[in-house]
Structure formats: structure tokens, C-alpha cells
Design a protein around this motif. Structure first.
Motif, mmCIF file in Angstrom:
data_model
loop_
_atom_site.group_PDB
_atom_site.id
_atom_site.type_symbol
_atom_site.label_atom_id
_atom_site.label_comp_id
_atom_site.label_asym_id
_atom_site.label_seq_id
_atom_site.Cartn_x
_atom_site.Cartn_y
_atom_site.Cartn_z
ATOM 1 N N GLY A 37 10.855 5.796 -0.023
ATOM 2 C CA GLY A 37 10.301 4.497 0.299
ATOM 3 C C GLY A 37 10.100 3.653 -0.951
ATOM 4 O O GLY A 37 10.226 4.156 -2.067
ATOM 5 N N MET A 38 9.792 2.402 -0.726
ATOM 6 C CA MET A 38 9.521 1.502 -1.858
ATOM 7 C C MET A 38 8.084 1.043 -1.741
ATOM 8 O O MET A 38 7.649 0.576 -0.685
ATOM 9 N N ARG A 39 7.320 1.207 -2.827
ATOM 10 C CA ARG A 39 5.905 0.844 -2.767
ATOM 11 C C ARG A 39 5.676 -0.493 -3.449
ATOM 12 O O ARG A 39 6.177 -0.737 -4.534
ATOM 13 N N GLN A 40 4.909 -1.318 -2.806
ATOM 14 C CA GLN A 40 4.535 -2.601 -3.397
ATOM 15 C C GLN A 40 3.079 -2.885 -3.046
ATOM 16 O O GLN A 40 2.575 -2.392 -2.052
ATOM 17 N N ASP A 41 2.455 -3.710 -3.880
ATOM 18 C CA ASP A 41 1.105 -4.144 -3.541
ATOM 19 C C ASP A 41 1.145 -5.611 -3.147
ATOM 20 O O ASP A 41 2.056 -6.353 -3.532
ATOM 21 N N LEU A 42 0.150 -6.007 -2.379
ATOM 22 C CA LEU A 42 0.088 -7.397 -1.919
ATOM 23 C C LEU A 42 -1.372 -7.794 -1.949
ATOM 24 O O LEU A 42 -2.218 -7.076 -1.428
ATOM 25 N N ALA A 43 -1.688 -8.921 -2.597
ATOM 26 C CA ALA A 43 -3.072 -9.388 -2.599
ATOM 27 C C ALA A 43 -3.123 -10.728 -1.903
ATOM 28 O O ALA A 43 -2.335 -11.626 -2.208
ATOM 29 N N VAL A 44 -4.010 -10.834 -0.904
ATOM 30 C CA VAL A 44 -4.121 -12.106 -0.176
ATOM 31 C C VAL A 44 -5.574 -12.528 -0.114
ATOM 32 O O VAL A 44 -6.479 -11.705 -0.215
ATOM 33 N N ILE A 45 -5.751 -13.823 0.031
ATOM 34 C CA ILE A 45 -7.108 -14.357 0.179
ATOM 35 C C ILE A 45 -7.228 -14.913 1.588
ATOM 36 O O ILE A 45 -6.395 -15.708 2.016
ATOM 37 N N VAL A 46 -8.239 -14.412 2.298
ATOM 38 C CA VAL A 46 -8.460 -14.878 3.676
ATOM 39 C C VAL A 46 -9.922 -15.254 3.835
ATOM 40 O O VAL A 46 -10.751 -14.925 2.985
ATOM 41 N N SER A 47 -10.207 -15.869 4.939
ATOM 42 C CA SER A 47 -11.602 -16.191 5.254
ATOM 43 C C SER A 47 -12.379 -14.884 5.382
ATOM 44 O O SER A 47 -11.858 -13.890 5.889
ATOM 45 N N GLU A 48 -13.640 -14.877 4.956
ATOM 46 C CA GLU A 48 -14.375 -13.616 4.900
ATOM 47 C C GLU A 48 -14.696 -13.050 6.277
ATOM 48 O O GLU A 48 -15.059 -11.908 6.417
ATOM 49 N N VAL A 96 -12.164 -16.603 -5.910
ATOM 50 C CA VAL A 96 -11.444 -16.786 -4.650
ATOM 51 C C VAL A 96 -12.094 -17.840 -3.765
ATOM 52 O O VAL A 96 -11.532 -18.192 -2.736
ATOM 53 N N GLY A 97 -13.227 -18.326 -4.198
ATOM 54 C CA GLY A 97 -13.821 -19.445 -3.489
ATOM 55 C C GLY A 97 -14.855 -19.017 -2.472
ATOM 56 O O GLY A 97 -14.854 -17.898 -1.968
ATOM 57 N N SER A 130 -10.781 -11.698 -1.037
ATOM 58 C CA SER A 130 -9.463 -11.249 -1.495
ATOM 59 C C SER A 130 -9.289 -9.804 -1.079
ATOM 60 O O SER A 130 -10.142 -8.958 -1.325
ATOM 61 N N LEU A 131 -8.186 -9.539 -0.399
ATOM 62 C CA LEU A 131 -7.874 -8.171 0.017
ATOM 63 C C LEU A 131 -6.582 -7.754 -0.665
ATOM 64 O O LEU A 131 -5.610 -8.495 -0.662
ATOM 65 N N ALA A 132 -6.602 -6.564 -1.254
ATOM 66 C CA ALA A 132 -5.374 -6.034 -1.858
ATOM 67 C C ALA A 132 -4.890 -4.880 -0.997
ATOM 68 O O ALA A 132 -5.681 -4.045 -0.567
ATOM 69 N N LEU A 133 -3.581 -4.887 -0.715
ATOM 70 C CA LEU A 133 -3.027 -3.862 0.150
ATOM 71 C C LEU A 133 -1.921 -3.093 -0.567
ATOM 72 O O LEU A 133 -1.124 -3.676 -1.304
ATOM 73 N N HIS A 134 -1.901 -1.783 -0.325
ATOM 74 C CA HIS A 134 -0.729 -0.984 -0.667
ATOM 75 C C HIS A 134 0.248 -1.078 0.492
ATOM 76 O O HIS A 134 -0.139 -0.830 1.639
ATOM 77 N N LEU A 135 1.509 -1.416 0.206
ATOM 78 C CA LEU A 135 2.535 -1.439 1.251
ATOM 79 C C LEU A 135 3.586 -0.403 0.909
ATOM 80 O O LEU A 135 3.902 -0.186 -0.260
ATOM 81 N N GLU A 136 4.110 0.227 1.896
ATOM 82 C CA GLU A 136 5.268 1.077 1.661
ATOM 83 C C GLU A 136 6.347 0.680 2.671
ATOM 84 O O GLU A 136 6.103 0.649 3.877
ATOM 85 N N PHE A 137 7.525 0.355 2.091
ATOM 86 C CA PHE A 137 8.666 0.011 2.958
ATOM 87 C C PHE A 137 9.593 1.216 2.981
ATOM 88 O O PHE A 137 9.833 1.862 1.968
ATOM 89 N N ARG A 138 10.119 1.500 4.141
ATOM 90 C CA ARG A 138 11.071 2.606 4.209
ATOM 91 C C ARG A 138 12.015 2.385 5.381
ATOM 92 O O ARG A 138 11.631 1.835 6.413
ATOM 93 N N ALA A 139 13.287 2.842 5.182
ATOM 94 C CA ALA A 139 14.243 2.843 6.291
ATOM 95 C C ALA A 139 14.734 4.262 6.456
ATOM 96 O O ALA A 139 14.797 5.027 5.504
ATOM 97 N N ALA A 140 15.073 4.623 7.685
ATOM 98 C CA ALA A 140 15.460 5.999 7.959
ATOM 99 C C ALA A 140 16.884 6.289 7.498
ATOM 100 O O ALA A 140 17.266 7.440 7.314
ATOM 101 N N ASP A 141 17.692 5.220 7.285
ATOM 102 C CA ASP A 141 19.122 5.454 7.068
ATOM 103 C C ASP A 141 19.621 5.013 5.701
ATOM 104 O O ASP A 141 20.808 5.087 5.410
#
Lengths: 805, 355
Positions: free
Chosen positions: A715-726, A759-760, A765-776
């Protein structure tokens, strides 16, 4: 039942000691609770004495100085305080060295200056009676020096038998003797009723009329009339036997009825015939609300299911349960009606339990006695009445009802005996055993045809019952031990759900929690203590009709109660840091005839989550996230896919409670206990709870996990940080990421949360670990970039969020 | 020139040997071998020298550089080792201080542990595990189990009844007094042959040191065409050996239960005094009898099979055994627990001892 061994010996004397006899009885179905001793521990030192002289004591008004011959040549001096002692009496003497029933050893005593070499005995001092009006006066025919134990039952071994409810015949001495006969082979004396001295005269005796209006409640009623009765004390042998059997002697007539009941197993009742108003008895069902005074002095309120015996003045006896006060035999009684009847067992049982009036009689009648037994008891009682009360029998026997139905004949097949027991028992042996027990056997082609004696008719009705008779006397103790062949074609095993339940319990135990087993019972205020509003499911209580206490009068509608009870119990014993769980049923009244029971798994944490150490003197306290961790661990262990959302419950802190869902099915809740509820158990600091419906969770678990290839293409790991309403829940962001990302997003999880100026106001601000993967294939940036853009766009469009820096 | 190289070498060697720290050594490396140092510059200038000198000077300078590099590496290793020793010495802790405890091991309650142990034994003997409702109909708890309508266990003094309307088929609703109702329910669901055990919670109106109003039982039922009383004995013997030890024996004593015929109570040979006959009379467990009563059992009464006749059970053709044992009783015997109420106090100091 208390059985004095000497009484048994009147009818059978097996050549084994009392312990062996007890063992043999126990191994053939008559349990012996214990072997006790009645009277003096040993008969040594107790002899018959003759009072030669009885002179006043020089220094004591109430004492007499007696000269007593006890057979050793020299008369001895005995000081006696009894008012009735007199020269010429034959008496019972305890010599120095004799041991009294209470264990004290008699010595020489000096009474007001006179040395006394023994003691002249009263009956209660030997356990022969209850009276202490004076010394016992014995038969003058007895020689001085005769061992007292030879003439009176002063030292009795007593078997305390536990008779199973199917064997009322063994509630009589002769019935037990018959058992001993079958169990040991020792010869059995003829039954005590084999000769009936009262079998004179035709029809009913004069002077009494009996009408049975309710034959269904009274299958048979017999009576004999005795005139010229002198009420008095029973002879010592009779009193001694009753005492040893646990009955208190009253007077000769009452003692005879008790004695005959203990011997034959069939209760009797003696009426003072002159106190029967109108000389007429009516056996009938009671009227609802009718009252009568029973022998114990109580006024009883009756109902229509009860049977009574009435005379011209109303109820005089509660049939088969207890006599009435009016017609009782008294000191001045001269004419006695001796009643022996049988009553409907269930009716007697119901009457005795409704009135809380269990008597020796009702305990026998409620098992359903055979009508034939009536005349057996009459025969024995008649002999004793004639011998002991000076009475004359008025010729004739009153007999209303049937003498009993013909005993059924049952075929006992040899093949069935061995087939059921798994061992061979020869036909001849079966016949021998059954015959010894009073059955009548005749040869048949494939076994025996067996007639059942009347005293077993109530419970031996089928072949299986006969097999039991054979097996218990000879078979059960010598049975081989074999294993049944498994013919189900299936291995023994736990069901899938049972295995998963164990897995869930083991998970919590593995995480350091201790399992408790709480009460299914709860107090009816449990919903109140858990702050449940009207209409809340916690209020759907299963209520007991007859609880043992108010505190245990309903069944728990939530496991929270028993967990909190156990937690409070331990806290009060200096154990404030708790991690406990319980696995068990929770009960709620539902739509069906039976309540709804679901298997719940509950956990409770409070106090420090870890033991404080020098390195961590102040470990974190249990909170909502600690129990959420337990929820994740359990559901994870079961491989149940689930989501979490805020979920309020009345008993939980409104801002610190969540629920687990599988799809739309709520699996359970977790959170911190509402402080107001916690206070109801005396908790001031947070208490965190997890309550899981284990049945629903297990239903959502995959039966067989299928393989997924997670290794061929990394898989490929990436992080993503987003700012949303609390006010946007983190789970919603993660869920959106998964949903938008589609099948390429293998994993998305929040790992950091930040709030602050950067962040106001009102933003998180929420930071997420993402993992992308394909079976093939192995994914490249070109595969992932557009997905990531879609995700960012969705967060912006659906949640008003933005990518952080 | 060669002379100068010699001087540098001698000076550098002395300095390297004298270096006391890895940092000092690194300074020396820069000073003698760095880009701006004299020796590398000499080497770079070799090309401008006389051809006669060029070879000798180049060789000398190269040798010197290699020698110094080796020396620095060696000295560096020495210094690093020393410095590591020093650092570790400063890291010393008092290993006699209390450990950091790992997450404590939790425990199953003794009743759960015992129940599972028994379940596993019977699974090994070919039984499957089924469970049923604790709130039950009179029909299943008494009627279908051949209990006389006047049987004392039905009384409100003995059995908890639930406030609920009586069901036209099931009758009144009660808290089951034994796990036996599942005999009937299981046979309704599965035709013969059948071999099941039923663990579960049961209730009786009784409370003292030897009775609690709730307790746990495990029911056993095996019905087929050729299941015998000897098979019951063998099954219970296997159970007793598994739970109490391989040397145990089983003794059956005739008894009476409404739903079995013949009925027997089973005793297991005492495991406390079995090897010390001389002390048996004072054995605190068996009181000198050598036997411990563990359960009631027997051959399923034909009337019980008759109650499920329509589900394929024919009392003339089918037979089998049933037993019911108390989990608390087994646990108390095996673990010497003196008082039944300890099971339900749930004191942590009790809970930690078992499971």
C-alpha cells in the motif's frame, strides 16, 4: 424419619453392624443422614433396684435416705429427692460410674452429710419420657440387679433416614424392615397386622354414624369403637420408643395412634366419642371462608378445596392434617372412636401448604396412601388399645369407601432390564428381589409378570419402575462403566456463537479486567437510580411474584446495576481502582409470554487505569476513551465491522457517551456514568461503562474470515490534515474519506487533533493517516493523486473543511 | 620537502595519540587531512615539482596521509569506546527499584472457569452445548418433566414465579429451578439421537451458607436407542477423572427424581484423603465416608420422552440418561471454597485467586 434400631429388630435382625446397615440402606436407595444415639451413651451401671427402706433425711425436709438392693449383695444408701419414693418399690438405679445422657459421669455424692451411692431415676433422666413428676416405678417381677438395658430401651441407636417422596411406605418401621429384608436377605418377621384381634362382629359398631359426602377427597374411612378406656400414661417401653423416634408421649391413646403410625406408616386419629355431637360424623369439603379451631389452638380459615370432618356442632377435624380441639381425647375420656382413613393426596398437600400446617399425618397422606393400609393400622391399634388402655372393643368395623383397586400386573422383560441397565441380571434374581419387596412374580415367556403390592401402587406403574426396583437392590453398585456410542454423527463442540462469547470474555480478561458474577435480581428502583425516564426500556422490568426480599424483587434490566453494585462493594473495602466485567443475561418485559433475555457483556472502569509506580506516580484515570478502547478491543477480537457515534443514554454523561453500530444496528453503548447516577452508588469520581449486546455483536461477526491478499502489492501511506468546524465529529471526516476514496482507500484514521489560533476560532484541525491500496497492482502517485483531490473536494463541499497548509 | 612531510607526520602522530575526545580528534583530522591542510596541498602541488623529486615526494606524502588516516580511525575507535563507557556509566539506574508493571492479567470468574472446564470435558465426550431461557414456563420446568401436580418444588415457598399472565400452552411463568427444561426444548428441536449439555443460571427460594437464590447448573442429556445406565456411569466417571483427577472412582446410589427412572445420585471418591486411609475419618471434605456427592442423575423417565413423542421420541424405542450438576458445588469441592456467598460478593481479592 428417626428409626430406633431396636424397633427395627422386632421385625428383622440382619447380621451386620449398624454402620454396615446404614451403608447398605444408602446403596439401595434409603439415605441415612446419620446414626445418632438416644438415651444414655452406654447401659453400664444402670440396674433394677428394690427400695428396702425410705427414711426422712435428718437434715433435709425434701430428701429421703433409702436403702436399695441392686443385686450385689449389700443394700446401698441412696439419697432421693422424689416425693413418690417409698419402701417396696422396684426402681431404676444409676450406680456411680454410670454416664447420664448429657455425658456427666455419676460419682459418689454427699447430700447434706449423707453419702449417696447412686441415684434413683425419673423417666426424663433416661430419655424415656418427658415427665419429671417423680421416679419411675418398675414392674415388681423384675429382680434386683437386672441390667436396666435388658428391660427398657435406655440406650438406643437411631437411624435418621431421609425417605424420598415416592416411598411413603418407608415412613413406617415395617416398611423399612422390608427394605432391609430385600437389601440384606435377612429373614423378615410377619407383619404386625397379620393378626387382627378386632375382626369380630359384622358391619359398623353401634353408637356412631359416618357419612362421606366427598368420596373423591376421602376414598376410605374406617372406624372402631372402644369403651371402658382408661386414659393414663403409656408403659415405659412405649414412651421410650416414641421418644427415641422423636415423638413426645402424651397419653396412652394418643401414644398408640402415634406408635401405630410410626410402625405402619398410616396415620390414625382418636376421637372422644362422647364429644362427637350427635354421634354422627360427616366428611365433606369445607365451605369457602368456613373456620375451625385446630388442636394447636389456632383459628383456621378454610376454603372449598379442603376436606373436613364435622359433627352436629360443625367442623371437628381438618381431615388428614390436624384434629380439632373439641373432640380431642381428654383425661376423662372413656369411649374412643379410632379413625383410620385415606385422603386425596394432592388435596391434603394443598391444604397443608395453604394453612402452613405440615404434620406427620399430612406428610404421609399427601403422598397418597393405599386404602388397604387403613385396616392394617386398625389391626395393630386394636391390639394395643385392648392391651394398654383396659378398653373393650365394640364389635364391628365402620368401613366407608372402597378397599382399593386391584393391583396392576406389569410385564418385566429380561431384555429390557439388561438393555436399560447395560448389565445382565438373571431373571431369577429379579424375581427374588421383587418378591422380597412384596411384589408377586410369575414366570412369563420373555420375563416376569409382576403384581404390585398396595403400598407401592402409587408409584410403581410401569416396567421402568420395576427395573429401578431390581437395579437399586442389585445392579447399580456393580454396574460396569461404559461410554455411550456417539450416534449423532457429529463431534461434540461449542457453537460458533459460544466460541465467540468466550473470545469476547477472554479479550477483556486479557486486558486486565476481572470477571464478576452478579445477581440476576435487582431492586425495583434500579431504573430510578439509573435516571431512566418514563417509557425507557430500563423500566420494562420482569417482576417476581414472590421475591425473598424487596431488594431482590425484580430481574435486572441492565447490567449496569450489578457492575455498579460490585464496584461499590469493592470501593467500600478499600479497592477504589476497578476494572471489572460481567457476561450474562439481562431481562426485559416484552411483547411475548416470556420476557426478552439477551446476553450482555458489560465492563466498568473507575480510578487509575494503571497501578501508580515510582516512574508514573499519577497514572491516567478511567474515562470515556478507556471504555471505548475496550469496545474496540472486543469488537475487534470478534472481527465485527462497526462505527461509533455520539449516543446519549439517561444514565450516561450527555457529553461523554457513544454507541457502537453495525450498519444501523446499535450493538452497545459506552461512556462515563452520569454524575447523578454515579452518586446513587456513592461514586464521586468518573465511572466508565461499556454495555454490549453480545448476541447482536456475534450476529454481526463473520463466521469464517476469508483471505485477503495484503502483501503482494504494498500500500501507499499518506497523511492528510484538514481544518473543519469543531462540531464535525472526527468519525464523520474519516467516514467521508473512506466513502469518497472508494475501494482504493484501505484505511483512514485520525491521529492528531489540534485547536488553536492557527486554525481559527471554532475550527479544529484533524490529521489523518491514509493508506491506499489496490489488490491487483502497486499504486503510483498518478493513481492516488486524483483520489486525494476528490477527498479534499468532498471535505470542502460536504463539511466546509479545507486542506491545512 | 620530504623533510617537511616527516615533520608533519611526526607532529600529527603525536597530536592524534594525545587526542582525548572524538571531537578533538575530528579537529585534528580537519587540521592535517582537511581540504585546507598542508599535506593535501603538498600532494596537489606534486605535479609542479621537479620530475626527480616528484616520485619520492608524492610517495612520501601519500604514505603519510594513509598512515594518518589509519591512525585517526584507530584512535577514533578507542575514544568512542571510552566515551560510550562513560556515557553508560552515567545511565546507571537502581535495578532494585520496583518494576514497571505490565498490564495486569485479568481473570475469569471461578464459576465461568469451572463451567468452561466442564463444557470442554463433555465436548470431548461428544456432547454439544445448548442454552435456554432462564425465565420459563411451568410446562417446561415441571409438567413435561413428570413432576406431580402436588410436587413440593412447585410451591411458592420454593420457586420464584413471575408476574405475568399464564400462557395457554406453557402455563405460569417462573424462574427455572433447574436447567432441565432444556431437555424438553432441545428434544423438541432435535430428533434422537441427541447428546447435549446445558449450562446456565437457575433459581430457588433458599438463602443460607449452602444455598443462594441463584446458582448455576449443567444439565446433561443423552438419548438414543441403546444408551444405558452403565453409559451414564462411564460418562460420569470420565467427567470425574477430568475434573478431579485420573484416580477418581464413581459410585451410583439409588435415589428418586421425578424425571428419571431409575434415578441415582453420583458420588466421586474423595480426592483429599484417597491416599491416606488412616486419616480418612478426620477428612474435612468427605467426613470419613470416602465419597463426595456431586450430582443427581438417572435414566430419562418414559413420561418425559412421552412429552416429546411427536418430535420423534418413542418411550418404547428410545432411552437415555440425564444428569444435573451444580457448578458452584464442583468449584467449592475442587478449590476448597468454604462459603457459597463468596461467589456473588465479587471481592477482587477473591476474583484474583481463580480463573
Amino acid at each position: 424419619m428417626q428409626l430406633p434400631l431396636s424397633w427395627l429388630h422386632d421385625y428383622i435382625r440382619p447380621e451386620i453392624d449398624v454402620r454396615q446397615l446404614a451403608d447398605r440402606l444408602a446403596m439401595t436407595g434409603t439415605e441415612v443422614d446419620r446414626i445418632t444415639h438416644h438415651g444414655v451413651p452406654a447401659a453400664d451401671g444402670f440396674v433394677v433396684g428394690k427400695v428396702l427402706t425410705a427414711e426422712p433425711h435428718p437434715d433435709a425436709d425434701r430428701l429421703r435416705v433409702c436403702s436399695v438392693e441392686v443385686g450385689d449383695g449389700e443394700p446401698r444408701t441412696i439419697v432421693c429427692g422424689a416425693p413418690n419414693v417409698a419402701a417396696g418399690q422396684t426402681v431404676a438405679v444409676a450406680c456411680p460410674g454410670a454416664v447420664m445422657p448429657d455425658g456427666t459421669k455419676l460419682g459418689k455424692a454427699k447430700l447434706r452429710g449423707v453419702v449417696s451411692l447412686g441415684m434413683i431415676l425419673a423417666e426424663d433422666e433416661l430419655g424415656l419420657g418427658a415427665g419429671h413428676r417423680g421416679i419411675m416405678i418398675l414392674d415388681d417381677a423384675l429382680a434386683a440387679g437386672t441390667p436396666l438395658g435388658d428391660v427398657l430401651p435406655i440406650s438406643e441407636e437411631v437411624l435418621e433416614l431421609e425417605i424420598t417422596p415416592n416411598r411413603p411406605d418407608c415412613l413406617g418401621v415395617y416398611g423399612v424392615a422390608r427394605e432391609v429384608h430385600a437389601a440384606t436377605g435377612a429373614p423378615l418377621a410377619p407383619a404386625p397386622w397379620s393378626e387382627d384381634p378386632g375382626a369380630i362382629g359384622e358391619g359398623a359398631p353401634a353408637g356412631i354414624e359416618v357419612v362421606v359426602e366427598s368420596p373423591e377427597l376421602c376414598p376410605r374411612f374406617t372406624g372402631r369403637v372402644f369403651e371402658g378406656v382408661t386414659i393414663g400414661d403409656s408403659p415405659l417401653w412405649l414412651k421410650g420408643r416414641l421418644m427415641a423416634a422423636g415423638q413426645r408421649p402424651i397419653n396412652n391413646v394418643v401414644d398408640i395412634t402415634n406408635y401405630v403410625m410410626l410402625l405402619t406408616g398410616h396415620p390414625l386419629h382418636a376421637f372422644d366419642l362422647d364429644r362427637i355431637a350427635g354421634g354422627r360424623l360427616v366428611v365433606r369439603a369445607a365451605g369457602d371462608g368456613e373456620t375451625m379451631a385446630t388442636l394447636d389452638g389456632q383459628e383456621r380459615i378454610l376454603d372449598a378445596g379442603m376436606c373436613l370432618i364435622a359433627d352436629g356442632d360443625g367442623p371437628t377435624s381438618l381431615a388428614g392434617v390436624m384434629g380439632g380441639q373439641r373432640s380431642e381425647v381428654e383425661q376423662d375420656t372413656t369411649r374412643v372412636l379410632l379413625e383410620v382413613a385415606t385422603w386425596d393426596g394432592p388435596s391434603i398437600h394443598r391444604t397443608a401448604s395453604r394453612l402452613g400446617l405440615r404434620s406427620e399425618a399430612s406428610a404421609r397422606f399427601e403422598k397418597g396412601l393405599a386404602p388397604e393400609g387403613c385396616m392394617e393400622a386398625q389391626a395393630v391399634a386394636t391390639r394395643l388399645m385392648l392391651e394398654l388402655t383396659g378398653a373393650r372393643l365394640v364389635p364391628g368395623t365402620l368401613d366407608v369407601g372402597s378397599a382399593g383397586v386391584q393391583a396392576p400386573v406389569i410385564r418385566l422383560r429380561d431384555a429390557r432390564v439388561s438393555g436399560l441397565l447395560g448389565t445382565e441380571i438373571p431373571r431369577a434374581r429379579s424375581a427374588e428381589i421383587l418378591t422380597a419387596l412384596g411384589f408377586i412374580c410369575s414366570e412369563a415367556q420373555d420375563g416376569l409378570d409382576v403384581s404390585v403390592p398396595h403400598w407401592r401402587r402409587g408409584e410403581v406403574t410401569r416396567e421402568a419402575d420395576l427395573i429401578e426396583e431390581v437395579a437399586r437392590i442389585d445392579g447399580v453398585d456393580a454396574l460396569p462403566a461404559t461410554l455411550p456410542l456417539n450416534r449423532t454423527g457429529l463431534p461434540g463442540r461449542l457453537a460458533h456463537a459460544q466460541r465467540l462469547r468466550r473470545r469476547a470474555e477472554d479479550t477483556l480478561a486479557g486486558l486486565g479486567l476481572l470477571e464478576i458474577v452478579g445477581w440476576s435480581f435487582a431492586a425495583p428502583d434500579l431504573p430510578d437510580r439509573l435516571l431512566a425516564p418514563v417509557g425507557d426500556p430500563l423500566r420494562d422490568l420482569v417482576v417476581l411474584e414472590n421475591p425473598m426480599s424487596a431488594e431482590q424483587s425484580v430481574l435486572r434490566s441492565s447490567m449496569a446495576g450489578s457492575l455498579l453494585d460490585a464496584a461499590a462493594f469493592n470501593r467500600d473495602r478499600g479497592q477504589p481502582d476497578l476494572a471489572i466485567f460481567e457476561s450474562g443475561a439481562v431481562y426485559r418485559r416484552g411483547g411475548g409470554a416470556l420476557p426478552e433475555e439477551h446476553h450482555a457483556l458489560g465492563a466498568l472502569l473507575t480510578g487509575a487505569v494503571r497501578t501508580a509506580t515510582w516512574a508514573e506516580p499519577d497514572p491516567p484515570r478511567a474515562d470515556v476513551f478507556a471504555v471505548k478502547g475496550l469496545a474496540e478491543a472486543v469488537l475487534g477480537a470478534l472481527r465485527v465491522p462497526f462505527t461509533v457515534r455520539a449516543g446519549e443514554r439517561p444514565f450516561l454523561h450527555p457529553g461523554r457517551a457513544g454507541e457502537m453500530l453495525s450498519g444501523e444496528v446499535v450493538l452497545g453503548v459506552f461512556g462515563e456514568l452520569h454524575p447523578a447516577a454515579a452518586a446513587n452508588w456513592g461514586f464521586e469520581e468518573p465511572v466508565a461503562l461499556l454495555l454490549l449486546d453480545l448476541g447482536k455483536a456475534i450476529a454481526a461477526a463473520p463466521e469464517v474470515p476469508a483471505y485477503a491478499d495484503l502483501t503482494t502489492f504494498p500500500g501507499m501511506r499518506q497523511d492528510l490534515a484538514v481544518i473543519v468546524s469543531e462540531d464535525v465529529p472526527a468519525a464523520q471526516v474519516a467516514e467521508l474519506v473512506r466513502r469518497t476514496g472508494g475501494e482504493l482507500v484501505a484505511h483512514a484514521e485520525v491521529f492528531d487533533v489540534y485547536r488553536g489560533e492557527q486554525v481559527g476560532e471554532g475550527r479544529t484541525s484533524l490529521a489523518l493517516h491514509l493508506e491506499f491500496r489496490a489488490a491487483d497492482r502497486t499504486l503510483t502517485d498518478d493513481d492516488v493523486a486524483p483520489v486525494r483531490e476528490r477527498i479534499v473536494a468532498a471535505i470542502r463541499d460536504e463539511l466546509g473543511g479545507e486542506l491545512r497548509g | 620537502m620530504i623533510e617537511r612531510i616527516g615533520q608533519i607526520r611526526a607532529e600529527a602522530e603525536a597530536a592524534i595519540c594525545a587526542a582525548g575526545t572524538t571531537a578533538g580528534l575530528e579537529e585534528l583530522r580537519v587540521r592535517y587531512l582537511g581540504r585546507k591542510a598542508e599535506l593535501p596541498n603538498l600532494l596537489r602541488g606534486v605535479a609542479e615539482l621537479d620530475p626527480q623529486e616528484r616520485g619520492a615526494v608524492g610517495r612520501a606524502a601519500n604514505e603519510t596521509r594513509q598512515a594518518l588516516e589509519t591512525l585517526i580511525t584507530d584512535r577514533g575507535a578507542q575514544l568512542e569506546l571510552g566515551e560510550l563507557r562513560e556515557r553508560l556509566a552515567g545511565d546507571r539506574v537502581d535495578v532494585t527499584l520496583p518494576a514497571t508493571p505490565p498490564a495486569p492479567v485479568g481473570r475469569l470468574h471461578l464459576l465461568t472457569a469451572t463451567r468452561r472446564e466442564i463444557e470442554d470435558v463433555f465436548c470431548g465426550l461428544g456432547f454439544t452445548v445448548v442454552e435456554g431461557p432462564e425465565v420459563e414456563f411451568v410446562h417446561y420446568n415441571f409438567d413435561a418433566l413428570n413432576h406431580d401436580p402436588a410436587h413440593p418444588a412447585r410451591a411458592r415457598t420454593d420457586t420464584f414465579y413471575v408476574e405475568a399472565p399464564a400462557d395457554p400452552h406453557g402455563g405460569e411463568v417462573l424462574l427455572r429451578t433447574h436447567t432441565s427444561p432444556m431437555q424438553i426444548r432441545a428434544m423438541e428441536q432435535q430428533p434422537p439421537p441427541i447428546a447435549i449439555i446445558v449450562p446456565g443460571r437457575v433459581y430457588r427460594r433458599d438463602s443460607d451458607a449452602t444455598h443462594t437464590p441463584q446458582f448455576h447448573q449443567i444439565e446433561g442429556l443423552a438419548v438414543g436407542e441403546d444408551v444405558t445406565l452403565a453409559d451414564l456411569k462411564g460418562t460420569l466417571l470420565a467427567f470425574a477423572k477430568a475434573i478431579f483427577g485420573d484416580e477418581r472412582e464413581i459410585r451410583l446410589r439409588p435415589h428418586f427424581f421425578p424425571f428419571t427412572e431409575p434415578s441415582v445420585e453420583a458420588d466421586v471418591s474423595c480426592f483429599m484423603c484417597a491416599d491416606a486411609d488412616a486419616h480418612a475419618p478426620r477428612c474435612p471434605l468427605c467426613k470419613g465416608t470416602g465419597w463426595l456427592e456431586i450430582l443427581g442423575s438417572g435414566m430419562v423417565d418414559p413420561n418425559v420422552l412421552g412429552a416429546v413423542r411427536e418430535h420423534g421420541y418413542d418411550p418404547e424405542r428410545h432411552q437415555g440418561f440425564a444428569f444435573g450438576l451444580g457448578v458452584e458445588r464442583i468449584a467449592m469441592l475442587k478449590h476448597a471454597v468454604p462459603d457459597l456467598r463468596l461467589f456473588y460478593d465479587n471481592d477482587l481479592r477473591f476474583l484474583r485467586q481463580f480463573g
